[in-house]
Scaffold this motif. Structure first.
Motif, mmCIF file in Angstrom:
data_model
loop_
_atom_site.group_PDB
_atom_site.id
_atom_site.type_symbol
_atom_site.label_atom_id
_atom_site.label_comp_id
_atom_site.label_asym_id
_atom_site.label_seq_id
_atom_site.Cartn_x
_atom_site.Cartn_y
_atom_site.Cartn_z
ATOM 1 N N MET A 120 38.478 -14.660 -22.019
ATOM 2 C CA MET A 120 40.013 -13.601 -22.222
ATOM 3 C C MET A 120 40.324 -13.670 -20.993
ATOM 4 O O MET A 120 41.407 -13.538 -20.891
ATOM 5 N N GLN B 14 44.117 -16.016 -10.311
ATOM 6 C CA GLN B 14 44.802 -14.485 -10.775
ATOM 7 C C GLN B 14 45.507 -13.965 -9.632
ATOM 8 O O GLN B 14 46.880 -14.095 -10.189
ATOM 9 N N THR C 217 47.560 -18.703 -19.355
ATOM 10 C CA THR C 217 48.415 -18.571 -19.569
ATOM 11 C C THR C 217 49.771 -17.976 -18.827
ATOM 12 O O THR C 217 50.818 -18.352 -19.022
ATOM 13 N N ASP C 218 49.758 -16.812 -18.169
ATOM 14 C CA ASP C 218 50.389 -16.462 -16.941
ATOM 15 C C ASP C 218 50.673 -17.248 -16.025
ATOM 16 O O ASP C 218 52.423 -17.515 -16.160
ATOM 17 N N ARG D 167 43.664 -15.618 -20.591
ATOM 18 C CA ARG D 167 45.141 -15.109 -19.759
ATOM 19 C C ARG D 167 45.973 -15.326 -18.805
ATOM 20 O O ARG D 167 46.904 -15.426 -18.593
#
Ligand SMILES: [Zn+2]
Length: 205
Positions: free
Chosen positions: A111, A186, A118-119, A115
């Protein structure tokens, strides 16, 4: 309880005989397994059998061992399996335990990867449009270059996490977790988004 005890306590000689397709006469006699029997002379009781002709006798484990030419232990195992008596051997229970947290951990990692990917993907798509050179003479913006270089790759990874088989997804997640790539990405995406929303000079009209 040993599997011998479990098998003997739960399955009668008669039940075993019926389960394995032996035809019992009305008084629970079958053709003897221990001698060349011309008339059914093996009597099946609840917890033992006895042959009136050759004198063979034993319990349900002896019976199944003879029927399938197994050792006593194999016969007990067969009974436990065939009659669904599996007492869940301790090693199976021990093995089942770490499995669940592993799967849960994978889902969490997956997950997170999805996330972040896609960000990053949205950021790249935005950059590709916003920082595209307007004229052939314009110097290429780094963000436009990065978008051109990375878009296909990131899109591909996100696709795998969306529609890939479990095996394919595990490979991608493993790869992204190596050397903390995903944490780095991230952080990178967060910083770039900050810049885009606050830190940068307003766009020229
Ligand atoms: Zn006999």
């Amino acid at each position: 309880m040993s599997i011998f005890e479990i098998a003997k306590a739960t399955v009668s000689v008669r039940q075993a005989a019926e389960c394995y397709g032996l035809k019992l006469s009305r008084n629970n006699m079958v053709y003897c397994l221990f001698h060349n029997d011309r008339h059914p002379s093996l009597k099946l009781n609840e917890d033992y059998f006895f042959c009136f002709s050759c004198g063979a006798k034993g319990d349900v484990i002896d019976f199944v061992a003879r029927l399938f030419d197994l050792s006593s232990y194999e016969a007990a195992q067969k009974l436990v399996t065939d009659f669904g008596l599996d007492p869940k051997p301790p090693n199976a229970a021990a093995m089942a335990k770490p499995k669940r947290p592993l799967i849960r951990q994978f889902r969490e990692d997956e997950m997170l990867c999805f996330r972040v990917l896609t960000d990053y993907l949205h950021l790249l798509e935005e950059w590709k449009v916003r920082y595209a050179p307007k004229t052939p003479e314009d110097e290429w913006d780094d963000r436009f270059v990065e978008a051109c270089q990375m878009l296909d790759h990131i899109e591909h990874l996100a696709d795998i996490l969306t529609v890939g088989s479990l095996g394919e997804r595990v490979v991608v997640v493993d790869e992204l977790k190596k050397e903390d790539k995903i944490a780095f990405l991230q952080d990178y995406v967060e910083r770039k988004k900050e810049v885009a929303h606050h830190g940068e000079e307003p766009e020229k009209a």
